[in-house]
Scaffold this motif. Structure first.
Motif, PDB file in Angstrom:
ATOM      1  N   ILE A  60      13.480   2.548  -3.750  1.00  0.00           N
ATOM      2  CA  ILE A  60      12.332   1.643  -3.627  1.00  0.00           C
ATOM      3  C   ILE A  60      12.822   0.389  -2.924  1.00  0.00           C
ATOM      4  CG2 ILE A  60      10.455   0.490  -4.845  1.00  0.00           C
ATOM      5  CD1 ILE A  60      10.535   3.524  -5.274  1.00  0.00           C
ATOM      6  N   THR A  61      12.466   0.221  -1.683  1.00  0.00           N
ATOM      7  CA  THR A  61      13.009  -0.889  -0.892  1.00  0.00           C
ATOM      8  C   THR A  61      12.323  -2.216  -1.193  1.00  0.00           C
ATOM      9  OG1 THR A  61      11.478  -0.396   0.932  1.00  0.00           O
ATOM     10  CG2 THR A  61      13.644   0.668   0.993  1.00  0.00           C
ATOM     11  N   ASN A  62      11.018  -2.164  -1.516  1.00  0.00           N
ATOM     12  CA  ASN A  62      10.295  -3.403  -1.804  1.00  0.00           C
ATOM     13  C   ASN A  62       8.936  -3.072  -2.406  1.00  0.00           C
ATOM     14  OD1 ASN A  62       9.856  -6.200  -1.855  1.00  0.00           O
ATOM     15  ND2 ASN A  62       8.739  -6.126   0.068  1.00  0.00           N
ATOM     16  N   ILE A  63       8.413  -4.001  -3.216  1.00  0.00           N
ATOM     17  CA  ILE A  63       7.070  -3.870  -3.782  1.00  0.00           C
ATOM     18  C   ILE A  63       6.332  -5.183  -3.581  1.00  0.00           C
ATOM     19  CG2 ILE A  63       5.707  -3.364  -5.845  1.00  0.00           C
ATOM     20  CD1 ILE A  63       8.061  -1.859  -6.990  1.00  0.00           C
ATOM     21  N   THR A  64       5.081  -5.095  -3.125  1.00  0.00           N
ATOM     22  CA  THR A  64       4.248  -6.277  -2.906  1.00  0.00           C
ATOM     23  C   THR A  64       2.920  -6.097  -3.622  1.00  0.00           C
ATOM     24  OG1 THR A  64       5.213  -6.546  -0.699  1.00  0.00           O
ATOM     25  CG2 THR A  64       3.194  -7.774  -1.162  1.00  0.00           C
TER      26      THR A  64
END
Length: 642
Positions: A60-64
């Protein structure tokens, strides 16, 4: 590859105009538009979030998170990310020049991706002023041959699949663009379309032929309910949960009885006969005559046998498909179900041009063997009653459940078609709306790596980079589930998209979900003067691990409205007005007023109104404390007298 920044020149609805969105907490880009030129710049970031903040394994590289009041544009932005793509400017045809120029205003974009250690800025704007930075590589797609070739060859963009998930009924109806892998949309509407693909796939179906046999999958897919398909997905997901041997949010899914029966194809044929033939008056495929032959042949098999043999409907259905495939006009009458099964077996062995019937026969035998060891579901009606239902119960954690789920999974992964699953009727999988919503997300995510098993025109299921877009992630979920939502979402995404790079962008109305997100990973939106407006992060308090009541005020723009509902607010204001004019009220109305005041849950407001009431009701010679005591004693006497 990770989406870092998106600049929208103009959305189709004109709701988003010349707005830039930063999806990474470690970059803050903006675009200045002046005199027809677009200039990119970057603001320095004070706080950086590490690349492994959400996942130490960096799958999971990023969550926004995207938040804002209703109508602020959260869904509009997600839809834009999903459906819009960089386009090459077209102006070769002079007759269409004005049209192309107008279209190009909508398609002007600036998109920055992080690809490894490199930032790549794609844009479709000729009047673009680059921000000089050695970290950034610029590509004008109007001039880039590789990009133009990708568009011509319909091969998608930069090895990325964008996936949209939502439980909302007001969503897009198209599963994917022309069978491509760059966008996949799963919602209640598209699951219905996927259901049709699945049940049509369950027959060796040749769409070029309009004969009786090839008419069957069309009838089945048209009359099978979406719930039938979702139940199959739920079973497959149950198998997945059990195989993980880990605690799941869906513990109750694997700890319940499942009931199994099989529908007779006559149910669907009768519906088609009633609706289709009543309208068109003619059956060009000859299906009805084959049905009549089939019905006559099993007249002695019908009845008592159906109430003791779980697989009998499957054998009868296979017989019907054999009759239509071989064009059998006269078959006689079977004296028993065993005679019918022997006839089926003999004919299946004689068919050499397709393995469909051999596989179907073997599949029935496998399910029959598994279910024969299961208990019969109790039905209190007499066996000769038309409403009598013969079901088998599969108990949780049983050997039969394990075998049954293996058969379901094998039908998905290793078979070109499944005869049994298109006729199966599954019970015991009823859920609350919150459970159903969350199970939708996770069961749909589970099928994505195997998407080509259902959509057979797709060769592979997903690209190496996944952009997961989830609209209203908390929809229907109880607060206790909202607390676990992000944690389980991360775990599920890692397991389902193993070996991929996954970025998640979601919208929410839940302060509980937001308390799991750093402020730097949140985009705040407002609706102002008919346009989407980005509200700066600096205008909001830190969210990660923050008290949800503070988040409710701050993140959802309620600070000016308070935390009391509009209806309650109006009632309280009415009570205040009545208290101020209490001298005009009789004793009965005053007592009613006291009752309404006692209903207020907020103690500060309730006590303030009580104080106002006693000051007016009793003479000023008494102290406020004495007045309250007298008022409460009156209330006690009133309650004791009721």
């Amino acid at each position: 590859m990770e989406l870092v920044f998106l600049y929208v020149n103009l959305s189709r609805s004109n709701f988003i105009e010349k707005s830039g969105f930063n999806f990474s907490p470690n970059y803050d880009f903006e675009v200045n538009y002046k005199d027809g030129y677009y200039e990119l710049s970057e603001n320095k970031q004070e706080v950086a979030v590490s690349d492994d903040f959400f996942d130490k394994d960096r799958c999971i590289t990023n969550i926004t998170a995207i938040v804002g009041e209703n109508g602020a544009g959260k869904t509009t932005l997600l839809d834009y990310i999903l459906l819009s793509g960089l386009s090459v400017k077209q102006n070769k045809n002079k007759e269409y020049y004005d049209y192309y120029m107008d279209e190009f205003e909508y398609k002007k974009q600036i998109v920055i991706y992080k690809d490894g250690d490199e930032l790549v800025c794609y844009h479709s704007i000729n009047n673009f002023i680059e921000f000089k930075d050695p970290r950034i590589k610029y590509i004008n797609v109007n001039k880039d041959k590789e990009f133009i070739d990708n568009l011509k060859n319909n091969t998608g963009f930069k090895n990325m699949t964008k996936i949209s998930l939502t439980n909302s009924l007001y969503s897009k109806n198209e599963i994917s663009k022309q069978g491509r892998l760059d966008t996949i949309t799963l919602n209640p509407n598209t699951i219905n379309g996927l259901k049709n693909s699945f049940f049509e796939k369950s027959v060796c179906f040749d769409k070029s032929k309009y004969d009786a046999f090839n008419k069957i999958p069309t009838i089945l897919s048209g009359y099978k309910d979406t719930k039938d398909f979702q139940n199959i997905l739920d079973l497959w997901y149950t198998k997945y949960i059990l195989s993980k041997n880990e605690k799941s949010i869906f513990e109750n899914l694997v700890n319940r009885d499942i009931t199994i029966s099989f529908k007779n194809v006559k149910v669907y044929l009768d519906k088609w006969d009633e609706e289709y033939l009543n309208h068109y008056k003619k059956d060009e495929s000859g299906l009805i005559s084959f049905r009549d032959t089939w019905v006559k042949s099993i007249v002695k098999v019908e009845g008592e046998s159906h109430n003791v043999d779980i697989a009998l409907n499957l054998y009868e259905n296979l017989l019907f498909e054999l009759i239509t495939y071989k064009g059998i006009k006269n078959i006689g009458v079977f004296g028993s179900n065993q005679e019918m099964i022997e006839y089926i077996e003999s004919n299946v062995k004689s068919i050499n041009d397709t393995l469909y019937f051999k596989n179907a026969y073997n599949e029935i035998k496998a399910y029959e063997k598994c279910l024969n060891n299961c208990m019969q579901y109790p039905c209190l009606l007499p066996r000769d009653d038309s409403g009598y239902v013969f079901n088998k119960i599969i108990k949780p954690k049983s050997k039969e459940l394990s075998e049954f789920l293996d058969l379901v999974e094998d039908a998905f992964l290793n078979s070109e078609s499944s005869f049994v699953l298109k006729y199966i009727d599954i019970g015991g999988l009823d859920f609350s709306s919150g459970e159903r919503a969350l199970l939708n997300f996770f069961s749909w995510m589970h099928i994505l790596p195997y998407f080509n098993k259902i959509q057979t025109e797709i060769e592979k299921s997903l690209f190496d980079n996944i952009l997961l877009l989830i609209d209203e992630i908390d929809l229907y979920c109880h607060p206790s589930w909202q607390q676990k939502l992000l944690y389980y979402l991360i775990q599920e995404a890692k397991l389902n998209f193993k070996g991929k790079n996954v970025q998640i962008i979601f919208t929410t109305h839940s302060p509980i979900v937001l308390s799991d997100m750093p402020r730097s990973n949140i985009i705040y939106l407002k609706h102002q003067d008919g346009k989407l407006v980005i509200d700066g992060k600096e205008n909001h308090k830190e969210t990660f691990g923050t008290n949800i009541y503070k988040l409710f005020d701050d993140a959802f723009f309620l600070e000016k409205q308070g935390q009391v509902g509009q209806f309650a607010k109006g009632k309280i204001q009415t009570l205040i007005d009545k208290v101020r004019n209490v001298d005009k009220l009789d004793a009965e109305r005053i007592n009613r007023l006291k009752q309404e005041i006692s209903m207020i849950g907020e103690p500060l407001i309730r006590e303030k109104l009580i104080s106002m009431l006693v000051r007016v009701k009793f003479n000023d010679e008494m102290s406020l404390k004495e007045k309250k005591i007298k008022l409460y004693r009156e209330r006690i006497k009133q309650l004791e007298g009721e």
